[in-house]
Scaffold this motif. Structure first.
Motif, PDB file in Angstrom:
ATOM      1  N   SER A  93       0.808  -1.212   0.000  1.00 25.57           N
ATOM      2  CA  SER A  93       0.000   0.000   0.000  1.00 25.57           C
ATOM      3  C   SER A  93       0.850   1.275   0.000  1.00 25.57           C
ATOM      4  O   SER A  93       0.509   2.253   0.674  1.00 25.57           O
ATOM      5  N   PHE A  94       1.909   1.251  -0.791  1.00 25.14           N
ATOM      6  CA  PHE A  94       2.751   2.441  -0.937  1.00 25.14           C
ATOM      7  C   PHE A  94       3.135   3.027   0.408  1.00 25.14           C
ATOM      8  O   PHE A  94       3.165   4.245   0.582  1.00 25.14           O
ATOM      9  N   ASP A  95       3.356   2.151   1.385  1.00 23.94           N
ATOM     10  CA  ASP A  95       3.902   2.591   2.667  1.00 23.94           C
ATOM     11  C   ASP A  95       2.899   3.344   3.547  1.00 23.94           C
ATOM     12  O   ASP A  95       3.263   3.876   4.591  1.00 23.94           O
ATOM     13  N   GLU A  96       1.660   3.412   3.135  1.00 25.82           N
ATOM     14  CA  GLU A  96       0.749   4.311   3.842  1.00 25.82           C
ATOM     15  C   GLU A  96      -0.409   3.594   4.543  1.00 25.82           C
ATOM     16  O   GLU A  96      -0.875   2.555   4.109  1.00 25.82           O
ATOM     17  N   LEU A  97      -0.871   4.224   5.605  1.00 24.28           N
ATOM     18  CA  LEU A  97      -1.985   3.709   6.413  1.00 24.28           C
ATOM     19  C   LEU A  97      -2.886   4.848   6.844  1.00 24.28           C
ATOM     20  O   LEU A  97      -2.450   5.975   6.927  1.00 24.28           O
ATOM     21  N   ARG A  98      -4.107   4.508   7.161  1.00 22.52           N
ATOM     22  CA  ARG A  98      -5.023   5.510   7.719  1.00 22.52           C
ATOM     23  C   ARG A  98      -5.649   4.961   9.004  1.00 22.52           C
ATOM     24  O   ARG A  98      -5.840   3.760   9.142  1.00 22.52           O
ATOM     25  N   VAL A  99      -6.014   5.886   9.869  1.00 18.09           N
ATOM     26  CA  VAL A  99      -6.769   5.533  11.065  1.00 18.09           C
ATOM     27  C   VAL A  99      -8.164   6.114  10.882  1.00 18.09           C
ATOM     28  O   VAL A  99      -8.303   7.244  10.415  1.00 18.09           O
ATOM     29  N   THR A 100      -9.188   5.369  11.226  1.00 20.57           N
ATOM     30  CA  THR A 100     -10.554   5.856  11.017  1.00 20.57           C
ATOM     31  C   THR A 100     -11.170   6.300  12.341  1.00 20.57           C
ATOM     32  O   THR A 100     -10.758   5.842  13.407  1.00 20.57           O
ATOM     33  N   HIS A 101     -12.167   7.170  12.252  1.00 19.63           N
ATOM     34  CA  HIS A 101     -12.812   7.597  13.493  1.00 19.63           C
ATOM     35  C   HIS A 101     -13.589   6.449  14.124  1.00 19.63           C
ATOM     36  O   HIS A 101     -13.955   6.518  15.291  1.00 19.63           O
ATOM     37  N   ALA A 102     -13.822   5.388  13.329  1.00 20.60           N
ATOM     38  CA  ALA A 102     -14.502   4.218  13.887  1.00 20.60           C
ATOM     39  C   ALA A 102     -13.500   3.256  14.544  1.00 20.60           C
ATOM     40  O   ALA A 102     -13.808   2.103  14.805  1.00 20.60           O
ATOM     41  N   GLN A 103     -12.287   3.742  14.793  1.00 22.64           N
ATOM     42  CA  GLN A 103     -11.251   2.970  15.495  1.00 22.64           C
ATOM     43  C   GLN A 103     -10.753   1.762  14.710  1.00 22.64           C
ATOM     44  O   GLN A 103     -10.451   0.721  15.281  1.00 22.64           O
ATOM     45  N   ASN A 104     -10.703   1.888  13.387  1.00 24.61           N
ATOM     46  CA  ASN A 104     -10.102   0.851  12.548  1.00 24.61           C
ATOM     47  C   ASN A 104      -8.938   1.458  11.780  1.00 24.61           C
ATOM     48  O   ASN A 104      -8.719   2.667  11.818  1.00 24.61           O
ATOM     49  N   LEU A 105      -8.209   0.594  11.047  1.00 22.27           N
ATOM     50  CA  LEU A 105      -7.130   1.078  10.192  1.00 22.27           C
ATOM     51  C   LEU A 105      -7.487   0.801   8.738  1.00 22.27           C
ATOM     52  O   LEU A 105      -8.329  -0.032   8.440  1.00 22.27           O
ATOM     53  N   VAL A 106      -6.808   1.509   7.835  1.00 22.93           N
ATOM     54  CA  VAL A 106      -7.054   1.319   6.406  1.00 22.93           C
ATOM     55  C   VAL A 106      -5.720   1.210   5.671  1.00 22.93           C
ATOM     56  O   VAL A 106      -4.788   1.968   5.955  1.00 22.93           O
ATOM     57  N   LEU A 107      -5.651   0.242   4.762  1.00 24.30           N
ATOM     58  CA  LEU A 107      -4.569   0.208   3.773  1.00 24.30           C
ATOM     59  C   LEU A 107      -5.164   0.853   2.523  1.00 24.30           C
ATOM     60  O   LEU A 107      -6.007   0.257   1.858  1.00 24.30           O
ATOM     61  N   PRO A 108      -4.757   2.074   2.197  1.00 25.11           N
ATOM     62  CA  PRO A 108      -5.525   2.831   1.203  1.00 25.11           C
ATOM     63  C   PRO A 108      -5.281   2.495  -0.271  1.00 25.11           C
ATOM     64  O   PRO A 108      -6.088   2.872  -1.106  1.00 25.11           O
ATOM     65  N   TYR A 109      -4.190   1.816  -0.588  1.00 24.29           N
ATOM     66  CA  TYR A 109      -3.909   1.626  -2.022  1.00 24.29           C
ATOM     67  C   TYR A 109      -3.558   0.167  -2.323  1.00 24.29           C
ATOM     68  O   TYR A 109      -2.416  -0.131  -2.707  1.00 24.29           O
ATOM     69  N   VAL A 110      -4.471  -0.751  -2.156  1.00 21.60           N
ATOM     70  CA  VAL A 110      -4.143  -2.159  -2.375  1.00 21.60           C
ATOM     71  C   VAL A 110      -4.641  -2.595  -3.754  1.00 21.60           C
ATOM     72  O   VAL A 110      -5.781  -2.303  -4.132  1.00 21.60           O
ATOM     73  N   ARG A 111      -3.796  -3.293  -4.507  1.00 23.24           N
ATOM     74  CA  ARG A 111      -4.241  -3.841  -5.796  1.00 23.24           C
ATOM     75  C   ARG A 111      -5.248  -4.954  -5.521  1.00 23.24           C
ATOM     76  O   ARG A 111      -5.038  -5.787  -4.628  1.00 23.24           O
ATOM     77  N   LEU A 112      -6.306  -5.000  -6.274  1.00 25.82           N
ATOM     78  CA  LEU A 112      -7.291  -6.078  -6.085  1.00 25.82           C
ATOM     79  C   LEU A 112      -6.595  -7.436  -6.195  1.00 25.82           C
ATOM     80  O   LEU A 112      -6.916  -8.370  -5.462  1.00 25.82           O
ATOM     81  N   ASP A 113      -5.620  -7.519  -7.057  1.00 26.13           N
ATOM     82  CA  ASP A 113      -4.858  -8.765  -7.215  1.00 26.13           C
ATOM     83  C   ASP A 113      -4.172  -9.208  -5.922  1.00 26.13           C
ATOM     84  O   ASP A 113      -3.872 -10.378  -5.750  1.00 26.13           O
ATOM     85  N   ASP A 114      -3.878  -8.252  -5.043  1.00 28.84           N
ATOM     86  CA  ASP A 114      -3.139  -8.580  -3.812  1.00 28.84           C
ATOM     87  C   ASP A 114      -4.037  -8.825  -2.599  1.00 28.84           C
ATOM     88  O   ASP A 114      -3.540  -9.163  -1.518  1.00 28.84           O
TER      89      ASP A 114
END
Ligand code: HEM
Ligand code: SF4
Lengths: 174, 556
Positions: free
Chosen positions: B368-389
Motif C-alpha cells: 500500500s505504498f507505505d501508507e496507512l489511515r486511522v478511522t474515526h470508527a477505530q479501525n485502520l485502512v490500507l488505502p492503495y491495495v491492488r485487487l490482485d493482492d
C-alpha cells in the motif's frame, strides 16, 4: 509586582490610580476615566489605560493616538482572551506600549510577545517562583513559528523562510 | 504523504525540550501543579484512573509504516505492549510513566510525530475522511488543507489558551465520513456553482458531550486562498466572546447557540473584513508545496476486475465475506482501500498489539505504498491495495487476528475507554462492547442485519460518539450501579441526526437483549433493501419504543 520585557526586568515608571489623580508624570487610569484624564492631561504627561479582558479593542480605538500604554488584565494565566485583544489593538493600529498584567507563566511569554505585548506585569507570588531568567529562556525556546503576521524578535517564520528559499531557487519541493 | 522539512523538525524537537523544561520546573517548584496541568495536557499527557495516559496525534489519520513500527517499539519498551486508537484518530498509551515521557516524545520526533495539542483548551488534532485521496466520491483530496491547518494551528500564539478545546475536521467528498457536523469547526471542499472553482464550505458550532449540537453553515463558499484568515477571524471571535464563566458552556457551540448563527456570522465577517489577509494567509506556492506531497502514488494500469481475486473468493467463502465488508470503492481502477477491523469478536474496540502493528506496517510497505489511515470508527485502512493482492493481504491479516470481516456491521462497535481507564467515567463501556460483539458474533446473523452502527460512551462526555450511533449506548451511574441509556436513530454522515431515547436506563446484563428487541423490530418491518437507519426514519421511534418497553418493564 515584577515588570519585565524581552530584555529582562525593568523599573515601572507608571503610576496606577483609582481616582482621577493626575499628579504623576505617567498615569494609568481605568477605561471609565480615560476621557476625563485625556482632557486634563498636562503637556509632557503620559496617559495609559487599564482594561479588563471583557473590554474590546473598539472601545479604545478613538484614543489610540493619545494613549502611551494599554494594560490588559489576565484574571488567570489560562484565560487567553487578552491575547486576542492585543492582536486586535495592533491590527487596528495601536503603536503605544502593551502590557499584560496577571499571573501568567513563563511559557506564555512568547505567546504574549507574538500577539503584540511588550511587557508583563507579574504578581509577586508568580515572580517569586518564576525568576526573570525563566522568562528570557521561554521567549526563545521555540525558535520557529508557522503563523504569519505574528513574528517578533528572535523567532523565525517558517512560511517566510520557505518562500525565501523558493525565490532563491533552493526550495525543497518534495 | 507529508514529510517534515527542517523547520517542522526543528519545531517538534524544540517542543520536546520545552516539555522537559516544564517537567523540571514543576519538580523544582517554579510551576505550581495548577500551572503545570494545562502545559502537560497540551503535550497529550493525562492522568487517568490507574496511570498517566499519553495521547499521540495522528494528523488527519495518516501514518506511514515506519511510524507504526515506532509506535510498536514504544508500546513494548515504555508501555504494556499495546495501544488504543480513538474516535479522534489519535493513539493512546494507557500506562505511561512521567519520567519516560520526554524520551517517548523524542522517539516520536524521530519519526515525525508528536503529542502537541492532543488535549487542553486549544486547537486539537485535525481529523479527516479516512479515504482521503482514494475515495470514488471525492471532489478533492482534503489532506493538503488538513496539513496546512495542522501547521497553522500548531503552537498558535493567539489560540493556545482558548476557553475550551477546539476540534476541526475536513472532508473533500460528497459523503461525509469525517463526522464534520459534530466538530467545533468543519471544512468541506465544495465547488462554486457558478465558476466551478473549488473552495470551502465552513461549518461551525458542532459538538457532542452533554449538549449535543449539529454544526451550522457559517460560510457557504470561501475562496481557497482565504482559509487561514477566515479561521483566524472565527477563532478570534470565539476567543473573545466565548463564555469563560462555566466550563460546560465554554465550547464554541454554546456561543453560536446563544447568540444565533446570524449574529455569530456577522461578528466573524466583520473581523474577517478587518484582517490584513495578505499578512496572514499562506501563499499559493506554499499550498502547492504541501499539496505536492499528496500527489497520487505510482499506480499501475490495471483491469477493473481482478480474476485472481474472483477465483480466490470462490475457493474461500471467508475471504469473500472479507471482500464484501472490508473493501471500499477506489477512484483508481484495479485498486481498493482495505479496512482492517480492530473489532475482533469479544475484543476491545480500537486496541492493537505491538506485534499486530508490525505486521500491518509490513503490509503497508509491501502492498500500500507505505501508507496507512486511522478511522474515526477505530479501525485502520490500507488505502492503495491492488485487487490482485487482496487475498494475500487477507491471509497475512488473518494470521494475526486482524481479518474480522465486520466493517460497518453490528459488531464494528465504537467504544470509549470508559471506567476501565477513564477518571471521568460513570460506567464501563468496553465490557458492553465485548458482550454485544459476542452476542452478534454469528456472521450469517450479521449479514442478515446488515449495516448498523453501535456507539458506546462511558459518560455524558460522549467520547464514544453515542449521540450519532444508529444505536447509541450511554453508561451512567444510578445509585451506585451502572445503568445504560439506549438511543436510536443517530447518524454521523451527511444525513446527520442525533439519536432519540428509547426509555429508562438498563443494567448491563439487559443491554444485549434490549438491542435484540430493537433489531427484531427492524428485521420484521424493513422493506426491500432498507438499512436500519432508513427503516427507522420511515417507521419513527414508536415501534422500537414499544419493543424496548417489554425489557424495561421486566427490569422495573
Ligand atoms: C482520559 C481520557 C479522556 C478524557 C478525560 C476525556 C474528556 C472529554 C470531555 C470532558 C469531553 C466533553 C467535552 C465537552 O462536552 O465540552 C470529551 C468529548 C469527546 N472526547 Fe474525550 N476524553 C477522554 C478520552 C477520549 C477518547 C479515548 C476519545 C476517543 C475514543 C475521546 C474523544 C472525544 C470525542 C469524540 C468527544 C466528543 C466530541 C466533542 O464534543 O468534543 N476522548 N472528552
Ligand atoms: S465518554 Fe466519558 S468515560 Fe468515555 S472516555 Fe470520554 S470522558 Fe471517559
Amino acid at each position: 509586582m515584577l515588570l519585565l520585557d524581552r530584555e529582562g526586568a525593568k523599573a515601572d515608571v507608571w503610576t496606577r490610580v483609582e481616582t482621577l489623580d493626575l499628579t504623576a508624570d505617567n498615569v494609568i487610569v481605568a477605561l471609565a476615566q480615560l476621557r476625563d484624564a485625556l482632557a486634563a492631561r498636562r503637556p509632557g504627561q503620559h496617559i495609559g489605560a487599564a482594561i479588563d479582558n471583557t473590554e474590546r479593542a473598539a472601545a479604545l480605538e478613538p484614543f489610540f493616538r493619545e494613549l502611551a500604554l494599554i494594560v490588559i488584565a489576565f484574571p488567570t494565566g489560562y484565560n487567553g482572551r487578552g491575547l486576542s485583544i492585543a492582536r486586535q489593538l495592533r491590527e487596528r493600529g495601536f503603536v503605544g506600549a502593551l502590557r499584560a498584567s496577571g499571573p501568567l507563566v513563563s511559557d506564555q511569554f512568547p505567546h504574549a510577545l507574538a500577539c503584540g505585548f511588550d511587557e508583563i506585569e507579574l504578581p509577586d507570588d508568580s515572580a517569586k517562583r518564576q525568576p526573570v531568567e525563566q522568562w528570557l529562556d521561554a521567549a526563545q525556546r521555540i525558535s520557529v513559528t508557522y503563523q504569519r503576521g505574528y513574528s517578533y524578535g528572535a523567532v523565525t517564520n517558517i512560511l517566510e523562510q520557505r518562500r525565501a528559499a523558493r525565490l532563491a531557487g533552493v526550495g525543497n519541493n518534495v | 504523504m507529508y514529510r517534515y522539512d527542517e523547520f517542522d523538525e526543528r519545531l517538534v524537537r524544540e517542543r520536546v525540550a520545552q516539555f522537559a523544561s516544564q517537567v523540571a520546573r514543576r519538580i523544582d517548584g517554579s510551576l505550581t501543579d495548577a500551572e503545570f496541568l494545562p502545559l502537560r495536557l497540551k503535550n497529550g499527557l493525562y492522568l487517568q484512573l490507574h496511570s498517566y495516559m499519553l495521547r499521540i496525534a495522528i494528523p488527519y489519520g495518516t501514518l506511514h509504516a515506519r511510524q507504526l513500527r515506532q509506535l510498536a517499539r514504544i508500546a513494548d519498551e515504555y508501555d504494556r505492549g499495546y495501544g488504543h486508537f480513538t474516535t479522534r484518530t489519535n493513539l493512546q498509551f494507557n500506562w505511561s510513566k512521567l519520567k519516560d515521557v520526554p524520551t517517548v516524545l523524542g522517539l516520536l520526533a524521530d519519526v515525525e510525530m508528536h503529542c502537541i495539542q492532543t488535549s487542553g483548551n486549544c486547537i486539537r488534532n485535525v481529523t479527516a475522511d479516512q479515504f482521503a485521496g482514494v475515495a470514488y466520491d471525492e471532489i478533492e483530496d482534503p489532506r493538503p488543507i488538513a496539513e496546512l491547518i495542522r501547521q497553522w494551528s500548531t503552537l498558535h500564539p493567539e489560540f493556545e489558551w482558548l476557553g475550551r478545546k477546539f476540534k476541526i475536521a475536513v472532508s473533500g467528498a460528497t459523503h461525509d465520513r469525517a463526522v464534520v457536523k459534530s466538530h467545533d469547526l468543519g471544512v468541506r471542499i465544495v465547488r462554486d456553482a457558478k465558476s466551478g472553482a473549488a473552495g470551502y464550505e465552513i461549518l461551525v458550532g458542532g459538538g457532542l458531550g452533554r449538549t449535543p449540537l449539529a454544526a451550522q453553515v457559517l460560510r457557504e463558499f470561501l475562496p481557497r486562498e482565504d482559509l487561514l484568515a477566515y479561521l483566524e477571524a472565527t477563532l478570534r471571535v470565539y476567543n473573545l466572546d466565548g463564555r469563560r464563566d462555566n466550563k460546560y458552556k465554554a465550547r464554541i457551540k454554546i456561543l453560536v447557540h446563544e447568540i444565533g448563527i446570524e449574529a455569530f456570522r456577522a461578528l466573524v465577517e466583520e473581523e474577517f473584513a478587518r484582517i490584513d489577509k495578505a499578512r496572514v494567509n499562506a501563499d499559493p506556492q506554499e499550498q502547492a508545496r504541501i499539496a505536492a506531497y499528496f500527489a497520487p502514488p505510482a499506480y499501475q494500469d490495471l483491469p477493473e476486475v481482478s480474476r485472481k481475486l474472483e477465483e480466490a473468493q470462490i475457493r474461500d467463502p471467508e475471504l469473500a465475506r472479507f471482500v464484501e465488508h472490508n473493501l471500499f470503492r477506489h477512484k483508481r481502477r484495479g485498486y481498493t482501500a482495505v479496512t482492517i477491523s480492530l473489532k475482533p469478536i469479544g475484543g476491545t474496540p480500537g486496541d492493537m498489539s505491538s506485534e499486530q502493528m508490525r505486521v500491518v506496517a509490513d503490509l503497508a510497505e509491501k502492498y500500500s505504498f507505505d501508507e496507512l489511515r486511522v478511522t474515526h470508527a477505530q479501525n485502520l485502512v490500507l488505502p492503495y491495495v491492488r485487487l490482485d493482492d487482496v487475498a494475500e493481504v487477507y491471509a497475512a491479516l488473518k494470521a494475526h487476528d486482524l481479518a474480522t470481516a465486520n466493517v460497518g456491521q453490528i459488531t464494528d462497535i465504537i467504544a470509549c475507554p470508559g471506567l476501565d481507564y477513564c477518571s471521568l467515567a460513570t460506567a464501563r463501556s468496553i465490557p458492553i462492547a465485548q458482550a454485544l460483539s459476542k452476542h452478534f458474533a454469528d456472521p450469517e446473523k450479521q449479514k442478515e442485519i446488515g449495516e448498523v452502527s453501535i456507539k458506546i460512551s462511558g459518560c455524558i462526555n460522549a467520547c464514544g460518539h453515542h449521540h450519532v450511533g444508529n444505536i447509541g449506548i450511554l453508561g451512567l451511574e444510578k445509585k451506585g450501579v451502572e445503568s445504560y441509556q439506549i438511543t436510536i436513530g443517530g447518524d454521523p454522515s451527511e444525513t446527520y441526526a442525533l439519536g432519540e431515547l428509547l426509555g429508562p436506563g438498563l443494567p448491563a446484563e439487559y443491554v444485549p437483549e434490549a438491542i435484540d428487541k430493537v433489531i427484531a423490530v427492524y428485521l420484521a418491518e424493513r422493506q426491500q433493501g432498507e438499512t436500519f437507519i432508513e427503516a427507522y426514519r420511515r417507521l419513527g421511534l414508536d415501534p422500537f419504543k414499544a419493543a424496548f418497553k417489554e425489557i424495561a418493564d421486566v427490569v422495573a
